[in-house]
Design a protein around this motif. Structure first.
Motif, mmCIF file in Angstrom:
data_model
loop_
_atom_site.group_PDB
_atom_site.id
_atom_site.type_symbol
_atom_site.label_atom_id
_atom_site.label_comp_id
_atom_site.label_asym_id
_atom_site.label_seq_id
_atom_site.Cartn_x
_atom_site.Cartn_y
_atom_site.Cartn_z
ATOM 1 N N GLU A 151 11.360 8.069 -5.861
ATOM 2 C CA GLU A 151 11.231 9.314 -6.643
ATOM 3 C C GLU A 151 12.553 10.078 -6.647
ATOM 4 O O GLU A 151 12.947 10.664 -7.654
ATOM 5 C CB GLU A 151 10.120 10.200 -6.072
ATOM 6 N N TRP A 152 13.211 10.045 -5.517
ATOM 7 C CA TRP A 152 14.489 10.742 -5.355
ATOM 8 C C TRP A 152 15.561 10.133 -6.264
ATOM 9 O O TRP A 152 16.391 10.829 -6.816
ATOM 10 C CB TRP A 152 14.884 10.654 -3.880
ATOM 11 N N LEU A 153 15.503 8.791 -6.435
ATOM 12 C CA LEU A 153 16.469 8.104 -7.289
ATOM 13 C C LEU A 153 16.251 8.419 -8.770
ATOM 14 O O LEU A 153 17.204 8.450 -9.543
ATOM 15 C CB LEU A 153 16.398 6.591 -7.080
ATOM 16 N N THR A 154 14.997 8.648 -9.154
ATOM 17 C CA THR A 154 14.724 8.983 -10.559
ATOM 18 C C THR A 154 15.304 10.337 -10.942
ATOM 19 O O THR A 154 15.601 10.572 -12.113
ATOM 20 C CB THR A 154 13.204 8.984 -10.848
ATOM 21 N N THR A 155 15.507 11.217 -9.962
ATOM 22 C CA THR A 155 16.131 12.521 -10.262
ATOM 23 C C THR A 155 17.597 12.353 -10.671
ATOM 24 O O THR A 155 18.137 13.192 -11.381
ATOM 25 C CB THR A 155 16.056 13.470 -9.042
ATOM 26 N N PHE A 156 18.226 11.246 -10.229
ATOM 27 C CA PHE A 156 19.618 10.958 -10.611
ATOM 28 C C PHE A 156 19.705 10.068 -11.849
ATOM 29 O O PHE A 156 20.792 9.618 -12.218
ATOM 30 C CB PHE A 156 20.367 10.282 -9.452
ATOM 31 N N ASN A 157 18.570 9.775 -12.478
ATOM 32 C CA ASN A 157 18.489 8.907 -13.663
ATOM 33 C C ASN A 157 19.084 7.520 -13.408
ATOM 34 O O ASN A 157 19.807 6.981 -14.236
ATOM 35 C CB ASN A 157 19.182 9.553 -14.875
ATOM 36 N N LEU A 158 18.766 6.967 -12.236
ATOM 37 C CA LEU A 158 19.268 5.634 -11.882
ATOM 38 C C LEU A 158 18.193 4.598 -12.180
ATOM 39 O O LEU A 158 17.036 4.757 -11.814
ATOM 40 C CB LEU A 158 19.649 5.574 -10.405
ATOM 41 N N ILE A 208 27.519 4.829 -5.845
ATOM 42 C CA ILE A 208 27.636 5.149 -4.423
ATOM 43 C C ILE A 208 27.148 6.583 -4.223
ATOM 44 O O ILE A 208 27.733 7.518 -4.771
ATOM 45 C CB ILE A 208 29.095 4.986 -3.930
ATOM 46 N N ILE A 209 26.073 6.721 -3.468
ATOM 47 C CA ILE A 209 25.535 8.052 -3.171
ATOM 48 C C ILE A 209 26.042 8.445 -1.790
ATOM 49 O O ILE A 209 25.783 7.762 -0.796
ATOM 50 C CB ILE A 209 23.990 8.066 -3.239
ATOM 51 N N ILE A 210 26.767 9.528 -1.776
ATOM 52 C CA ILE A 210 27.465 9.941 -0.552
ATOM 53 C C ILE A 210 27.358 11.449 -0.382
ATOM 54 O O ILE A 210 27.329 12.186 -1.369
ATOM 55 C CB ILE A 210 28.948 9.465 -0.616
ATOM 56 N N SER A 211 27.302 11.886 0.865
ATOM 57 C CA SER A 211 27.226 13.329 1.120
ATOM 58 C C SER A 211 28.641 13.889 1.264
ATOM 59 O O SER A 211 29.594 13.161 1.544
ATOM 60 C CB SER A 211 26.420 13.602 2.384
ATOM 61 N N LEU A 266 14.613 2.412 7.029
ATOM 62 C CA LEU A 266 13.338 1.713 6.912
ATOM 63 C C LEU A 266 12.649 2.007 5.576
ATOM 64 O O LEU A 266 11.985 1.152 5.008
ATOM 65 C CB LEU A 266 12.404 2.092 8.071
ATOM 66 N N SER A 267 12.817 3.224 5.076
ATOM 67 C CA SER A 267 12.213 3.601 3.795
ATOM 68 C C SER A 267 12.866 2.885 2.625
ATOM 69 O O SER A 267 12.216 2.573 1.638
ATOM 70 C CB SER A 267 12.328 5.110 3.584
ATOM 71 N N SER A 268 14.158 2.627 2.745
ATOM 72 C CA SER A 268 14.899 2.051 1.610
ATOM 73 C C SER A 268 14.988 0.533 1.632
ATOM 74 O O SER A 268 15.318 -0.078 0.627
ATOM 75 C CB SER A 268 16.310 2.629 1.578
ATOM 76 N N ARG A 269 14.676 -0.109 2.749
ATOM 77 C CA ARG A 269 14.918 -1.563 2.841
ATOM 78 C C ARG A 269 13.969 -2.380 1.972
ATOM 79 O O ARG A 269 14.240 -3.533 1.688
ATOM 80 C CB ARG A 269 14.890 -2.048 4.285
ATOM 81 N N ASN A 270 12.852 -1.792 1.541
ATOM 82 C CA ASN A 270 11.917 -2.508 0.679
ATOM 83 C C ASN A 270 12.326 -2.434 -0.794
ATOM 84 O O ASN A 270 11.781 -3.151 -1.617
ATOM 85 C CB ASN A 270 10.502 -1.934 0.870
ATOM 86 N N LEU A 271 13.280 -1.574 -1.110
ATOM 87 C CA LEU A 271 13.800 -1.475 -2.473
ATOM 88 C C LEU A 271 14.902 -2.504 -2.641
ATOM 89 O O LEU A 271 15.800 -2.599 -1.797
ATOM 90 C CB LEU A 271 14.317 -0.059 -2.750
ATOM 91 N N LYS A 277 8.766 6.485 4.126
ATOM 92 C CA LYS A 277 8.117 6.498 2.816
ATOM 93 C C LYS A 277 9.085 5.984 1.764
ATOM 94 O O LYS A 277 10.051 6.650 1.401
ATOM 95 C CB LYS A 277 7.687 7.929 2.461
ATOM 96 N N THR A 278 8.811 4.776 1.242
ATOM 97 C CA THR A 278 9.649 4.189 0.197
ATOM 98 C C THR A 278 9.504 4.951 -1.111
ATOM 99 O O THR A 278 10.466 5.126 -1.851
ATOM 100 C CB THR A 278 9.272 2.704 -0.002
ATOM 101 N N LYS A 279 8.306 5.447 -1.344
ATOM 102 C CA LYS A 279 8.013 6.188 -2.570
ATOM 103 C C LYS A 279 8.907 7.434 -2.682
ATOM 104 O O LYS A 279 9.379 7.783 -3.766
ATOM 105 C CB LYS A 279 6.540 6.601 -2.579
ATOM 106 N N GLN A 280 9.145 8.040 -1.547
ATOM 107 C CA GLN A 280 9.971 9.253 -1.507
ATOM 108 C C GLN A 280 11.391 8.970 -2.005
ATOM 109 O O GLN A 280 11.960 9.744 -2.770
ATOM 110 C CB GLN A 280 10.010 9.775 -0.064
ATOM 111 N N ILE A 281 11.939 7.827 -1.610
ATOM 112 C CA ILE A 281 13.296 7.461 -2.021
ATOM 113 C C ILE A 281 13.321 7.058 -3.490
ATOM 114 O O ILE A 281 14.233 7.421 -4.225
ATOM 115 C CB ILE A 281 13.856 6.346 -1.117
#
Length: 193
Positions: free
Chosen positions: A125-132, A178-181, A151-156, A119-123
């Protein structure tokens, strides 16, 4: 250790990063243009006419570069170009680049990278929480490869996904964020530190 904030070491690190980055660009280059020389063109084995007595200019092959349909002199050739960089230099350059990009890190939990569906939408939405912003070039560094996340992120457009063991210097330098765990960061310190 490059985490010592020494300006002289930082200068050396930037030089090393530049060298490794250039070698990566050179090694990724593809040589596609190729022309055939006189010896590579098909035919031309027999001398067209005898050396003397005909009144014509001497000729040894119909595939001479002077003839139509002949070979090409000094044309481009397929050649393998490889610039070697030592393993220790490469790891040090990656570590230095990470150190220089320290301010652009966004630390998250490894569980946030786990997706059950593509789900690309999920990613997004997740990025908007970081104000990116959508135009921000983002690099995700995962601990292990995650097919669903990739696969979810490759369309972005401006997003790249890599793992700790497969990241390269170009990805690090081009990333604005850089988003890192935390787990990935520990793994980086054990591998490159």
């Amino acid at each position: 250790n490059l985490f010592l904030r020494n300006s002289e070491e930082k200068k050396q690190a930037i030089g090393l990063i530049h060298r490794v980055y250039l070698s990566q660009l050179k090694n990724s280059r593809k040589f596609l243009a190729h022309t055939k020389t006189k010896s590579e063109v098909r035919g031309g084995g027999k001398k067209p006419w005898r050396q003397k007595g005909t009144g014509r200019a001497r000729a040894g092959s119909i595939r001479s570069p002077l003839w139509v349909g002949g070979g090409v002199i000094f044309g481009p050739n397929l050649e393998l170009y490889f610039k070697k960089i030592n393993k220790k230099e490469k790891t040090l350059a990656i570590f230095s680049a990470l150190f220089l990009k320290e301010k652009e890190f966004i630390l998250v939990n490894e569980n946030q990278f786990k997706l059950d569906t593509i789900k690309t939408k999920q990613i997004s939405e997740w990025l908007t929480t970081f104000n990116l912003k959508p135009k921000t070039r983002i690099l995700f560094i995962l601990k292990n490869s995650n097919r669903f996340f990739w696969l979810s992120s490759r369309n972005l457009k401006n997003i790249q996904v890599t793992t700790v063991f497969s990241m390269n210097i170009e990805q690090l330098l081009k990333a604005e964020k850089i988003i890192i765990s935390n787990e990935s960061l520990d793994l980086i310190k054990s591998k490159y530190g």
